[in-house]
Design a protein around this motif. Structure first.
Motif, PDB file in Angstrom:
ATOM      1  N   UNK A   1       0.841  -1.192   0.000  1.00 64.12           N
ATOM      2  CA  UNK A   1       0.000   0.000   0.000  1.00 64.12           C
ATOM      3  C   UNK A   1       0.878   1.245   0.000  1.00 64.12           C
ATOM      4  N   UNK A   2       0.390   2.268  -0.589  1.00 63.80           N
ATOM      5  CA  UNK A   2       1.110   3.532  -0.647  1.00 63.80           C
ATOM      6  C   UNK A   2       0.426   4.549   0.250  1.00 63.80           C
ATOM      7  N   UNK A   3       1.187   5.525   0.674  1.00 64.58           N
ATOM      8  CA  UNK A   3       0.641   6.622   1.449  1.00 64.58           C
ATOM      9  C   UNK A   3      -0.256   7.445   0.537  1.00 64.58           C
ATOM     10  N   UNK A   4      -1.341   7.928   1.086  1.00 64.43           N
ATOM     11  CA  UNK A   4      -2.247   8.776   0.328  1.00 64.43           C
ATOM     12  C   UNK A   4      -1.485   9.968  -0.255  1.00 64.43           C
ATOM     13  N   UNK A   5      -1.868  10.357  -1.448  1.00 61.11           N
ATOM     14  CA  UNK A   5      -1.222  11.504  -2.086  1.00 61.11           C
ATOM     15  C   UNK A   5      -1.646  12.827  -1.455  1.00 61.11           C
ATOM     16  N   UNK A   6      -2.714  12.773  -0.685  1.00 65.98           N
ATOM     17  CA  UNK A   6      -3.195  13.974  -0.009  1.00 65.98           C
ATOM     18  C   UNK A   6      -2.192  14.357   1.080  1.00 65.98           C
ATOM     19  N   UNK A   7      -1.689  15.557   1.003  1.00 62.36           N
ATOM     20  CA  UNK A   7      -0.626  15.998   1.908  1.00 62.36           C
ATOM     21  C   UNK A   7      -1.221  16.495   3.226  1.00 62.36           C
ATOM     22  N   UNK A   8      -0.641  16.008   4.336  1.00 61.11           N
ATOM     23  CA  UNK A   8      -1.045  16.453   5.660  1.00 61.11           C
ATOM     24  C   UNK A   8      -0.259  17.701   6.029  1.00 61.11           C
ATOM     25  N   UNK A   9      -0.831  18.524   6.873  1.00 55.41           N
ATOM     26  CA  UNK A   9      -0.038  19.672   7.312  1.00 55.41           C
ATOM     27  C   UNK A   9       1.090  19.172   8.212  1.00 55.41           C
ATOM     28  N   UNK A  10       2.153  19.942   8.306  1.00 52.93           N
ATOM     29  CA  UNK A  10       3.369  19.510   8.998  1.00 52.93           C
ATOM     30  C   UNK A  10       3.126  19.167  10.462  1.00 52.93           C
ATOM     31  N   UNK A  11       2.295  19.955  11.137  1.00 48.12           N
ATOM     32  CA  UNK A  11       2.047  19.712  12.556  1.00 48.12           C
ATOM     33  C   UNK A  11       1.335  18.377  12.762  1.00 48.12           C
ATOM     34  N   UNK A  12       0.294  18.112  11.971  1.00 49.92           N
ATOM     35  CA  UNK A  12      -0.432  16.845  12.094  1.00 49.92           C
ATOM     36  C   UNK A  12       0.479  15.674  11.753  1.00 49.92           C
ATOM     37  N   UNK A  13       1.275  15.808  10.711  1.00 48.33           N
ATOM     38  CA  UNK A  13       2.206  14.756  10.320  1.00 48.33           C
ATOM     39  C   UNK A  13       3.195  14.476  11.453  1.00 48.33           C
ATOM     40  N   UNK A  14       3.703  15.523  12.062  1.00 48.08           N
ATOM     41  CA  UNK A  14       4.637  15.388  13.174  1.00 48.08           C
ATOM     42  C   UNK A  14       3.976  14.694  14.361  1.00 48.08           C
ATOM     43  N   UNK A  15       2.737  15.064  14.662  1.00 48.95           N
ATOM     44  CA  UNK A  15       2.012  14.445  15.770  1.00 48.95           C
ATOM     45  C   UNK A  15       1.723  12.972  15.497  1.00 48.95           C
ATOM     46  N   UNK A  16       1.386  12.641  14.259  1.00 52.33           N
ATOM     47  CA  UNK A  16       1.156  11.238  13.907  1.00 52.33           C
ATOM     48  C   UNK A  16       2.417  10.404  14.140  1.00 52.33           C
ATOM     49  N   UNK A  17       3.548  10.922  13.679  1.00 54.88           N
ATOM     50  CA  UNK A  17       4.823  10.202  13.861  1.00 54.88           C
ATOM     51  C   UNK A  17       5.164  10.059  15.335  1.00 54.88           C
ATOM     52  N   UNK A  18       4.943  11.121  16.094  1.00 53.06           N
ATOM     53  CA  UNK A  18       5.236  11.092  17.531  1.00 53.06           C
ATOM     54  C   UNK A  18       4.348  10.064  18.238  1.00 53.06           C
ATOM     55  N   UNK A  19       3.056  10.049  17.899  1.00 53.90           N
ATOM     56  CA  UNK A  19       2.145   9.083  18.512  1.00 53.90           C
ATOM     57  C   UNK A  19       2.493   7.658  18.115  1.00 53.90           C
ATOM     58  N   UNK A  20       2.896   7.461  16.866  1.00 55.23           N
ATOM     59  CA  UNK A  20       3.287   6.127  16.419  1.00 55.23           C
ATOM     60  C   UNK A  20       4.519   5.658  17.194  1.00 55.23           C
ATOM     61  N   UNK A  21       5.509   6.532  17.322  1.00 60.35           N
ATOM     62  CA  UNK A  21       6.718   6.185  18.083  1.00 60.35           C
ATOM     63  C   UNK A  21       6.373   5.856  19.527  1.00 60.35           C
ATOM     64  N   UNK A  22       5.482   6.635  20.110  1.00 57.90           N
ATOM     65  CA  UNK A  22       5.069   6.408  21.491  1.00 57.90           C
ATOM     66  C   UNK A  22       4.379   5.046  21.625  1.00 57.90           C
ATOM     67  N   UNK A  23       3.516   4.732  20.680  1.00 59.21           N
ATOM     68  CA  UNK A  23       2.824   3.445  20.692  1.00 59.21           C
ATOM     69  C   UNK A  23       3.826   2.295  20.599  1.00 59.21           C
ATOM     70  N   UNK A  24       4.729   2.378  19.641  1.00 60.00           N
ATOM     71  CA  UNK A  24       5.707   1.296  19.444  1.00 60.00           C
ATOM     72  C   UNK A  24       6.575   1.124  20.687  1.00 60.00           C
ATOM     73  N   UNK A  25       7.002   2.228  21.267  1.00 59.52           N
ATOM     74  CA  UNK A  25       7.866   2.127  22.452  1.00 59.52           C
ATOM     75  C   UNK A  25       7.117   1.595  23.670  1.00 59.52           C
ATOM     76  N   UNK A  26       5.779   1.621  23.642  1.00 56.53           N
ATOM     77  CA  UNK A  26       5.004   1.105  24.775  1.00 56.53           C
ATOM     78  C   UNK A  26       4.880  -0.419  24.734  1.00 56.53           C
TER      79      UNK A  26
END
Length: 132
Positions: free
Chosen positions: A7-32
């Motif tokens: 699967x590919x990432x949607x071509x619809x671009x997220x704003x930088x803040x939301x993208x950053x928060x998604x990555x941060x939450x994903x990292x937090x989830x994985x580290x838990x």
């Protein structure tokens, strides 16, 4: 038979803040995630079969690169193309220290060392046959 590609990432671009928060939450989830069985169950449910296989192969590819396996051996072991090996070898050579350190830690685990030793035993007869 049709096999669905990654699967590919949607071509619809997220704003930088939301993208950053998604990555941060994903990292937090994985580290838990704490236990191997918990991690395995999570990824088996979270990822598609193809994504799980691709990530497993990619990790093994980097472990093999870390242990100085030849590209042709990596291709044979993982059933991947020479182009895939070339791209990731280039990434490995140009990559940062953090992930190389983590791959190094994984490579030093006893279970991985034993796995690589078994791999060597299987590759040795093949290499001898090719040389003769």
């Amino acid at each position: 038979m049709y096999i669905r590609g990654m699967p590919r990432v949607s071509r619809k671009i997220l704003n930088k803040q939301l993208n950053s928060e998604l990555k941060e939450n994903f990292s937090s989830l994985i580290s838990s995630l704490q236990y191997p069985t918990e991690i395995e169950k999570f990824f088996n449910d979270f990822l598609t079969k193809e994504e799980n296989t691709m990530l497993s192969k990619r990790l093994m590819l980097y472990l093999l690169l870390k242990n100085n396996y030849r590209g042709v051996d990596i291709q044979s072991i993982l059933g991947i193309s020479d182009e895939t090996v070339r791209v990731h070898k280039n990434n490995w050579e140009k990559g940062g220290d953090t992930y190389k350190k983590i791959i190094g830690k994984i490579a030093n685990r006893r279970k991985i060392k034993l796995f690589l030793q078994e791999l060597e035993k299987k590759l040795r007869p093949l290499e001898l046959a090719l040389k003769s």
